[in-house]
Write an enzyme that holds these catalytic residues in place. Structure first.
Site, PDB file in Angstrom:
ATOM      1  N   GLU A 268     -39.225 -45.002  11.694  1.00  0.00           N
ATOM      2  CA  GLU A 268     -39.379 -43.646  10.733  1.00  0.00           C
ATOM      3  C   GLU A 268     -40.724 -43.828  10.536  1.00  0.00           C
ATOM      4  O   GLU A 268     -41.296 -44.641   9.852  1.00  0.00           O
ATOM      5  CB  GLU A 268     -38.373 -43.780   9.697  1.00  0.00           C
ATOM      6  CG  GLU A 268     -36.947 -43.542  10.261  1.00  0.00           C
ATOM      7  CD  GLU A 268     -36.504 -42.513  11.043  1.00  0.00           C
ATOM      8  OE1 GLU A 268     -37.180 -41.690  11.148  1.00  0.00           O
ATOM      9  OE2 GLU A 268     -35.620 -42.863  11.871  1.00  0.00           O
TER      10      GLU A 268
ATOM     11  N   CYS B 286     -42.782 -39.628   2.295  1.00  0.00           N
ATOM     12  CA  CYS B 286     -42.853 -39.006   3.792  1.00  0.00           C
ATOM     13  C   CYS B 286     -42.306 -37.740   3.753  1.00  0.00           C
ATOM     14  O   CYS B 286     -42.799 -36.914   4.586  1.00  0.00           O
ATOM     15  CB  CYS B 286     -42.115 -40.136   4.528  1.00  0.00           C
ATOM     16  SG  CYS B 286     -40.690 -40.632   4.009  1.00  0.00           S
TER      17      CYS B 286
END
Ligand code: NAD
Length: 542
Positions: free
Chosen positions: A293, A327
């Site tokens: 990720e 993020c």
């Protein structure tokens, strides 16, 4: 082996404590903060049942007070990485053979330890080491990590329950084996919960792990190891090594028993890892699982029917909480001309009201960015935006690293929708806004979709249902987590499984069954009760 079809406790999200003035949790965390701040940590490598202090060390500092000394952590040499792999492989058979409910109990205990006796310590460590406000620490290192541990146990049980049909005289069984080899977990600085979850989720499924935390998160990683040890994670199941990431990674990826990588971090690092794994493919006994990720350039798109105050709040919270170092943080926004003046007014009001400083002062909403490298990079983009003709800074724009790495929350407005800070992930408290003409709604949808390489999170705000539906469809591939009338941050385990596609990652959705499936290799067992004794089939009769 299990002697019963045990039901795991139903997973529930850990309630978020408020830390409002006068609450016992506020007093407890501040007391722990003060104690930890005064003392010094000496973080070893954890390999098997050994704590190894190599003497080659790095000193840790709080990002908001970089001259303050928090202690040291030790760096591995190649021989330590070799040893961690060996120990992980030795521990594998016993751990993989342990009944699943025993593994579940270990990680459920870890969750309860964090919810109770370790809550203040893990929160204070995250406040000090990563400069999170108490609320940001609580939703990360306490609640999200607890949720990962609890929900993953529930998902594991659901996976094990899934069994194939059997036919007459035959019993088909699916056995969910761990991967053959060991798993390598590499974790980022920005979430204590991710640091704990990446090794723990693979271990829960029966794997043994070599875990490399980020240098900027070792302070709270130490607390995670304390919790794992107290919870009864056996020696060798999760081994923590720090040091030169390239040396550690090259050593691990060259090993024939490397079976999978569980990575969260930046896109360029992940692409490098993928290439190395590809180049080494002939060395491995199995095809390694690659789960990553990575970065994002997350958007907020307002439709002309959106409410200006809601848009402004989505920007203020979505772009600036934890200094934009999530993020999922919004870092580009598209606002229609008709709403702009009002949105602008509210955003400027919000940003000017933010208090910035140490997380110990709980009135602060903004603290420091993680390290000098990040500070200098962000200051460089801000300086450039001050010079460029197609940009204007309407809020913030100052920075100061004399005591801590403080960057003022900054709002850049650009007339160029492909301006660099509309496309590149900066990972700091900077958002760039493009104001579009209301009649260009459809072109703007295309623009949002085609700007940059990422597809992590995105939010659309609209009161017109047709517009919301149209955006949901047009932006189908622009975000792995898509929000309607909300900010694009704050995913909750068990409710909004998290992950992105395109250059943002393999989208294996941390905190879901989908992720756990990557850490197992199912074996189908077909058992026939009356075994045939004649090769001839009936159709072959005369
Ligand atoms: P980073 O890529 O700098 O570091 C991540 C980890 O990789 C660290 O442990 C680091 O030591 C290691 N690393 C660095 N260079 C390496 C190399 N050459 N080989 C092997 N390992 C190496 O990322 P960061 O600054 O810690 O975290 C921020 C990044 O993580 C941002 O890009 C953010 O978007 C991303 N992130 C993504 C998610 C998500 O779920 N998509 C979640 C959190 C963070």
């Amino acid at each position: 082996m299990g002697k019963g079809f045990f039901q795991v406790p139903t997973a529930v999200n850990e309630p978020i404590k408020t830390y409002a003035p006068g609450t016992p949790e506020r007093d407890a965390v501040l007391k722990t903060y003060k104690e930890m701040y005064k003392s010094k940590m000496d973080v070893p490598l954890y390999i098997g049942n050994e704590e190894i202090r190599t003497g080659d060390t790095i000193t840790m500092h709080p990002p908001h007070d970089h001259q303050h000394d928090l202690g040291i952590f030790h760096l591995a040499k190649k021989e330590h990485v070799d040893k961690a792999i060996k120990v992980a492989l030795e521990a594998r058979t016993k751990w993989a053979d342990l009944a699943w409910e025993q593994r579940a109990a270990v990680f459920l205990k870890a969750a309860e330890l964090i919810a109770g006796p370790y809550r203040s310590r893990i929160n204070a460590a995250t406040m000090i080491g990563q400069s999170k406000t108490i609320f940001q620490a609580e939703i990360d290192s306490a609640c999200e990590l607890i949720d990962f541990l609890r929900f993953n146990v529930e998902y594991m049980a659901q996976i094990y329950e899934e069994q194939p049909e059997s036919s007459e005289g035959v019993w088909n069984r699916l056995e969910y084996r761990p991967l053959e080899g060991f798993v390598y977990a590499i974790t980022p600085f920005n979430f204590t919960a991710i640091a704990g979850n990446l090794p723990a989720s693979a271990a829960l499924m029966g794997n043994t792990v070599v875990w490399k935390p980020s240098d900027s998160q070792v302070y709270s990683a130490q607390v995670i190891m304390e919790v794992f040890q107290e919870a009864g994670v056996p020696p060798g199941v999760i081994n923590m090594v720090m040091g030169d990431p390239v040396m550690i990674t090259d050593t691990i990826l060259a090993h024939p028993d490397f079976a999978g990588i569980h990575f969260t971090g930046s896109t360029s690092v992940f692409k490098g890892l993928w290439s190395k794994i590809g180049n080494n493919i002939d060395k491995y006994k199995t095809y390694p699982r690659i789960v990553g990720e990575t970065g994002g350039k997350d958007f907020i798109l307002a439709h002309p029917t959106a409410k200006a105050k809601q848009v402004a709040t989505a920007i203020s919270r979505g772009a600036f909480e934890f200094q934009g170092q999530k993020c999922s943080a919004a870092s580009r926004a598209y606002i229609p001309q008709s709403l702009w003046e009002e949105v602008k007014k509210y955003v400027i009001e919000d940003v000017e009201s933010f208090k910035m400083g140490s997380p110990e002062d709980m009135q602060n909403f903004i603290t420091a960015v993680i390290h000098e490298g990040s500070f200098d990079k962000l200051a460089g983009y801000i300086d450039q935006a001050k010079k460029d003709a197609d940009t204007e800074i309407i809020a913030g724009g100052n920075y100061d690293k004399s005591k801590g790495y403080f960057i003022e929350p900054t709002v850049i407005v650009t007339t160029n929708p492909k301006y660099e800070t509309m496309c590149t992930e900066l990972f700091g408290p900077v958002i760039t806004i493009y104001v579009y003409e209301d009649i260009k709604w459809e072109e703007t949808l295309k623009l949002v979709d085609e700007t940059g390489i990422y597809a992590l999170t995105g939010a659309i705000l609209a009161t017109d249902r047709y517009a919301a539906a149209q955006a949901t469809r047009a932006l189908e591939n622009a975000a792995g987590n898509f929000y309607i009338n909300d900010k694009p941050t704050g995913a909750v385990v068990g409710q909004q499984p998290f992950g992105g596609a395109r250059a943002s990652g393999t989208n294996d959705k941390a905190g879901s069954k989908l992720n756990l499936l990557r850490w197992i290799s199912p074996r189908l067992i077909k058992e026939t009760f009356v075994t045939p004794t004649d090769y001839r089939y009936p159709f072959m009769g005369k």
